[in-house]
Structures are given as C-alpha cells and as structure tokens.
Design a protein around this motif. Structure first.
Motif, mmCIF file in Angstrom:
data_model
loop_
_atom_site.group_PDB
_atom_site.id
_atom_site.type_symbol
_atom_site.label_atom_id
_atom_site.label_comp_id
_atom_site.label_asym_id
_atom_site.label_seq_id
_atom_site.Cartn_x
_atom_site.Cartn_y
_atom_site.Cartn_z
ATOM 1 N N ARG A 18 0.610 -0.967 0.057
ATOM 2 C CA ARG A 18 0.190 0.238 0.111
ATOM 3 C C ARG A 18 0.831 1.386 0.068
ATOM 4 O O ARG A 18 0.406 2.317 -0.683
ATOM 5 N N ASN A 19 2.342 1.068 0.397
ATOM 6 C CA ASN A 19 2.760 2.483 0.007
ATOM 7 C C ASN A 19 4.599 1.726 -0.231
ATOM 8 O O ASN A 19 5.037 1.339 0.391
ATOM 9 N N PRO A 20 4.674 2.704 -1.420
ATOM 10 C CA PRO A 20 6.234 2.011 -2.135
ATOM 11 C C PRO A 20 7.320 2.132 -1.151
ATOM 12 O O PRO A 20 7.654 2.027 -1.283
ATOM 13 N N GLU A 21 7.169 3.804 -0.769
ATOM 14 C CA GLU A 21 8.069 3.977 0.313
ATOM 15 C C GLU A 21 8.573 3.000 1.200
ATOM 16 O O GLU A 21 9.617 2.937 1.723
ATOM 17 N N LEU A 22 7.262 2.675 1.956
ATOM 18 C CA LEU A 22 7.575 1.613 3.440
ATOM 19 C C LEU A 22 8.332 0.335 2.607
ATOM 20 O O LEU A 22 8.580 -0.067 3.211
ATOM 21 N N VAL A 23 7.570 -0.343 1.347
ATOM 22 C CA VAL A 23 7.714 -0.749 0.607
ATOM 23 C C VAL A 23 9.254 -1.054 0.509
ATOM 24 O O VAL A 23 10.239 -2.265 0.346
ATOM 25 N N ARG A 24 9.630 0.315 -0.297
ATOM 26 C CA ARG A 24 10.914 0.012 -0.872
ATOM 27 C C ARG A 24 12.107 -0.535 0.500
ATOM 28 O O ARG A 24 12.922 -0.797 1.006
ATOM 29 N N ALA A 25 11.959 0.394 1.797
ATOM 30 C CA ALA A 25 11.878 0.376 3.342
ATOM 31 C C ALA A 25 12.822 -0.901 3.591
ATOM 32 O O ALA A 25 13.460 -1.972 3.711
ATOM 33 N N PHE A 26 11.337 -1.822 3.359
ATOM 34 C CA PHE A 26 11.882 -2.910 3.901
ATOM 35 C C PHE A 26 11.444 -3.954 3.147
ATOM 36 O O PHE A 26 12.917 -5.518 3.126
ATOM 37 N N GLU A 27 12.398 -3.360 1.604
ATOM 38 C CA GLU A 27 12.957 -4.240 0.956
ATOM 39 C C GLU A 27 14.430 -4.187 1.052
ATOM 40 O O GLU A 27 14.598 -5.561 1.114
ATOM 41 N N HIS A 28 14.961 -2.847 1.851
ATOM 42 C CA HIS A 28 16.087 -3.227 1.883
ATOM 43 C C HIS A 28 16.619 -3.637 2.827
ATOM 44 O O HIS A 28 17.446 -4.532 3.034
ATOM 45 N N LEU A 29 15.731 -3.916 4.411
ATOM 46 C CA LEU A 29 15.420 -4.416 5.126
ATOM 47 C C LEU A 29 16.136 -6.055 4.154
ATOM 48 O O LEU A 29 16.242 -7.348 4.689
ATOM 49 N N VAL A 30 15.323 -6.502 4.333
ATOM 50 C CA VAL A 30 15.126 -8.347 3.304
ATOM 51 C C VAL A 30 16.286 -8.078 3.050
ATOM 52 O O VAL A 30 16.699 -9.605 3.001
ATOM 53 N N GLU A 31 16.548 -7.155 1.352
ATOM 54 C CA GLU A 31 18.262 -7.442 1.458
ATOM 55 C C GLU A 31 19.489 -7.643 2.682
ATOM 56 O O GLU A 31 20.846 -7.630 1.649
ATOM 57 N N GLN A 32 19.562 -7.466 3.357
ATOM 58 C CA GLN A 32 20.152 -7.419 4.224
ATOM 59 C C GLN A 32 20.706 -9.189 4.853
ATOM 60 O O GLN A 32 21.558 -9.160 5.281
ATOM 61 N N PHE A 33 19.635 -9.704 4.603
ATOM 62 C CA PHE A 33 19.694 -11.340 4.663
ATOM 63 C C PHE A 33 19.517 -11.865 2.898
ATOM 64 O O PHE A 33 19.627 -13.527 3.571
ATOM 65 N N VAL A 34 19.805 -11.436 2.292
ATOM 66 C CA VAL A 34 19.730 -11.948 0.936
ATOM 67 C C VAL A 34 21.080 -12.353 -0.043
ATOM 68 O O VAL A 34 21.912 -11.512 0.413
ATOM 69 N N THR A 35 22.139 -13.380 0.120
ATOM 70 C CA THR A 35 23.181 -13.088 -1.064
ATOM 71 C C THR A 35 23.393 -13.093 -1.648
ATOM 72 O O THR A 35 21.797 -12.524 -2.650
ATOM 73 N N ASP A 36 24.505 -12.383 -2.826
ATOM 74 C CA ASP A 36 24.146 -11.717 -4.516
ATOM 75 C C ASP A 36 23.836 -12.608 -4.664
ATOM 76 O O ASP A 36 23.160 -11.780 -6.052
ATOM 77 N N ASP A 37 24.487 -13.946 -4.674
ATOM 78 C CA ASP A 37 23.813 -15.081 -5.769
ATOM 79 C C ASP A 37 21.870 -15.120 -5.681
ATOM 80 O O ASP A 37 21.840 -15.474 -6.490
ATOM 81 N N ASP A 38 21.157 -14.633 -4.559
ATOM 82 C CA ASP A 38 19.702 -14.669 -4.558
ATOM 83 C C ASP A 38 19.606 -13.253 -4.544
ATOM 84 O O ASP A 38 18.043 -13.179 -5.022
ATOM 85 N N LYS A 39 19.454 -12.803 -4.978
ATOM 86 C CA LYS A 39 19.199 -11.061 -4.782
ATOM 87 C C LYS A 39 18.312 -11.135 -6.127
ATOM 88 O O LYS A 39 17.318 -10.625 -5.857
ATOM 89 N N ASP A 40 18.916 -11.843 -7.445
ATOM 90 C CA ASP A 40 17.483 -12.478 -8.600
ATOM 91 C C ASP A 40 16.645 -13.279 -8.208
ATOM 92 O O ASP A 40 15.424 -13.819 -9.084
ATOM 93 N N HIS A 41 16.757 -13.609 -6.683
ATOM 94 C CA HIS A 41 15.977 -15.407 -6.390
ATOM 95 C C HIS A 41 14.876 -14.724 -6.306
ATOM 96 O O HIS A 41 14.103 -13.927 -5.580
ATOM 97 N N ARG A 42 13.558 -15.201 -7.363
ATOM 98 C CA ARG A 42 11.613 -14.784 -7.315
ATOM 99 C C ARG A 42 10.858 -15.694 -6.773
ATOM 100 O O ARG A 42 9.679 -15.155 -6.099
ATOM 101 N N GLY A 43 10.799 -16.640 -7.448
ATOM 102 C CA GLY A 43 10.318 -18.264 -7.572
ATOM 103 C C GLY A 43 10.592 -19.114 -6.303
ATOM 104 O O GLY A 43 9.139 -19.237 -6.145
#
Ligand SMILES: Nc1ncnc2c1ncn2[C@@H]1O[C@H](COP(=O)(O)OP(=O)(O)OP(=O)(O)O)[C@@H](O)[C@H]1O
Ligand SMILES: [Mg+2]
Length: 275
Positions: free
Chosen positions: A238-263
């Motif tokens: 519902r709020n793209p700015e918040l989604v971006r912030a939490f996506e950044h939090l998610v990326e703290q725990f995703v390795t570079d190899d995983d960054k394109d992993h969506r499925g």
C-alpha cells in the motif's frame, strides 16, 4: 523424514548456513513487530514455505493479530508436550497466505510463564533445521527468553526510533550483550520513523550506538493502518516508500547470488531438512 529430537548440540546450528534473525528493542512500541512481519513476508515472497516467524512476545504477542491469523496451536502446546520432536513443532505452525509459517504466542498472557529458556532454544533449533529463515519477534527488553533466542541467533535486527530513550536504551542493551558475551550474531540497525522531525541528528545517533544505520523506515500512517487491518505493507504494497524500506531490510539477509531469486524453492522442499 525421521523425527529429530530437540537435544541437538549447538554446533549443528552454527554449521547451518541458514539464518535465525532475532528482532530486538529495549523499549516497547519501537516497531519490532512491524519490522518482523514485513521482513518475514518479504523473505517469504522470495522463498515461499522456507520462512517461519516466531512470536516470542509471549504475553502480549501481536503477530497473529498483525497478520489476521487465528492459530489453533501455539508455542504453549509445545511447552506442555515437552520434549517434542521436529514434526510436532511443525504441526504447531500456522500458515499465512504469503507462503510464510508462524509459531504464534500463547492466547492468554497467563500462559507465558510456562515457557522456559530451554523451550525457546529447543524450538528455534528445531525450526532452524527445517527452514531457511527463522525470524523471531520479541517483547521489549532483555528477558532470559530473549537472551536465549540471541544465544542461538545468527543475526540480530536492532530497532531504534528517533527518541532519546530508545537510542540510550539500545546503547545500554548492546553494552549488556557485550558483557554477557552475546556478540556473535551479526547486527543490523533499523531506524524506524526515520523522517520524524524530532531534533535527533542521525550522525549523533550512529556515534552513540557505535555503528551506522543500515535501514531507514519512514514514519507513515500506512504502518498503523496495516497494523489495524492485519495486512503488512509488504503484503498489500500500500505504500511504495515503506515497501522499498522493507525490501532493503530483506536484502540485508539475501546473498548476492540470491538477489535475483524471486520464485522460491519447490513446494516439495516444505518441511524437509536441509542436507
Ligand atoms: N514507521 C512507522 N510509522 C508509523 N507508525 C508506525 C511505524 N512503525 C510502527 N508504527 C506503529 O507503532 C505501533 C507499534 O509498532 P509495533 O507493534 O511494530 O512495535 P513493537 O516494538 O512491536 O511494540 P511492542 O513493544 O508493544 O511489542 C503500531 O501501531 C505500528 O503500526
Ligand atoms: Mg511487538
């Protein structure tokens, strides 16, 4: 899959590349549950059925309410059947439409005292063997149960708001963790309500805490609406700015190899022990 008892040695946790991420804040209302639910939903989008969110706010946990869940089984059922095996732990989980599993807090605050530090470490280790990510929401402060969770955690997400008591509280909490030797978990600092104009300089905050802010989550009425609706912003978008912030939090725990992993991994991975 054979049942696994909950008495496995700590080395088994340390050797596993998956994560136990404990969310921590000394002060109440800082944004722990909002961060935990959005991090868990964000990770579950990438890794469906490989993420479990544990509500360790045992007296007044909000995970079920914040995610519109009606658990038929909670952590109290595990404590009362102790010792339990991994299969029993999995049967106590409640599923969420995002592909996330949750282990909910007891329905009554009176039941919380039945859950010991050993229950906490036993349950987290069992979940760690079956899930890629175990996210742990906690109550405010450093109770024995929170310390037990930190003891087996690979990562710790510290939630700080822009209020002086929150910043000071976090500094004291980190000093206390250093004193008791709980220093091995990787530390990620989230500044919640980061755009609140309340006279706190972020540079000063970083110097006080002794590390840079990793993720900034802006203040928004949409967070409160999400709490009240029981639909995390990472689910509703519902709020793209918040989604971006939490996506950044998610990326703290995703390795570079995983960054394109969506499925995510196939559903057959569900509840299977990692080899
Ligand atoms: N960035 C934000 N902007 C506006 N409101 C927020 C923000 N973050 C959290 N809130 C609101 O503040 C309240 C407390 O947040 P939350 O429940 O996540 O904190 P908590 O640290 O888990 O609290 P407790 O210590 O009581 O468990 C909720 O109503 C939530 O919607
Ligand atoms: Mg909370």
């Amino acid at each position: 899959m054979g049942a696994t008892t909950l008495t496995s040695p700590p080395e088994e946790v340390a050797a596993d590349p998956s994560r136990i991420i404990t969310i921590l804040s000394p002060k109440g209302g800082a944004g722990k549950t909002s961060s935990a639910t959005n991090l868990a939903v964000g990770l579950a989008k990438r890794y469906p059925r490989e993420v479990v969110l544990v509500d360790l706010d045992l007296q007044f946990g909000d995970v079920a309410s914040n995610m519109r869940l009606q658990p038929t089984s909670t952590i109290i059922d595990l404590a009362r059947s102790w010792p339990v095996d991994s299969a029993q732990v999995k049967l106590s989980l409640t599923s969420h439409p995002s592909g996330l599993y949750t282990l909910c807090a007891p329905l009554s605050p009176a039941e919380a005292d039945e859950i010991t530090a050993d229950h906490v470490t036993g349950v987290l280790r069992a979940l760690h063997r079956s899930f890629r990510y175990v996210i742990v929401d906690t109550d405010p402060g450093l109770s024995e149960r929170v310390l037990s969770a930190l003891d087996v955690s690979t990562d710790m997400v510290m939630i700080c708001s822009t209020e002086v008591p929150s910043i000071r509280g976090l500094k004291k909490a980190l000093e206390a963790l250093d004193v008791v030797g709980l220093t091995s978990a990787r530390r990620v600092l989230v500044l919640n309500r980061s755009n609140a104009k309340v006279g706190v300089d972020i540079g000063q905050l970083e110097r006080t805490i002794g590390r840079p802010v990793d993720v900034r989550v802006p203040s928004s009425i949409d967070m409160v609406l999400a709490t009240n609706d029981g639909i995390p912003v990472m689910e509703s978008g519902r709020n793209p700015e918040l989604v971006r912030a939490f996506e950044h939090l998610v990326e703290q725990f995703v390795t570079d190899d995983d960054k394109d992993h969506r499925g995510g991994k196939p559903a057959s991975r569900l509840f299977k022990r990692k080899g």
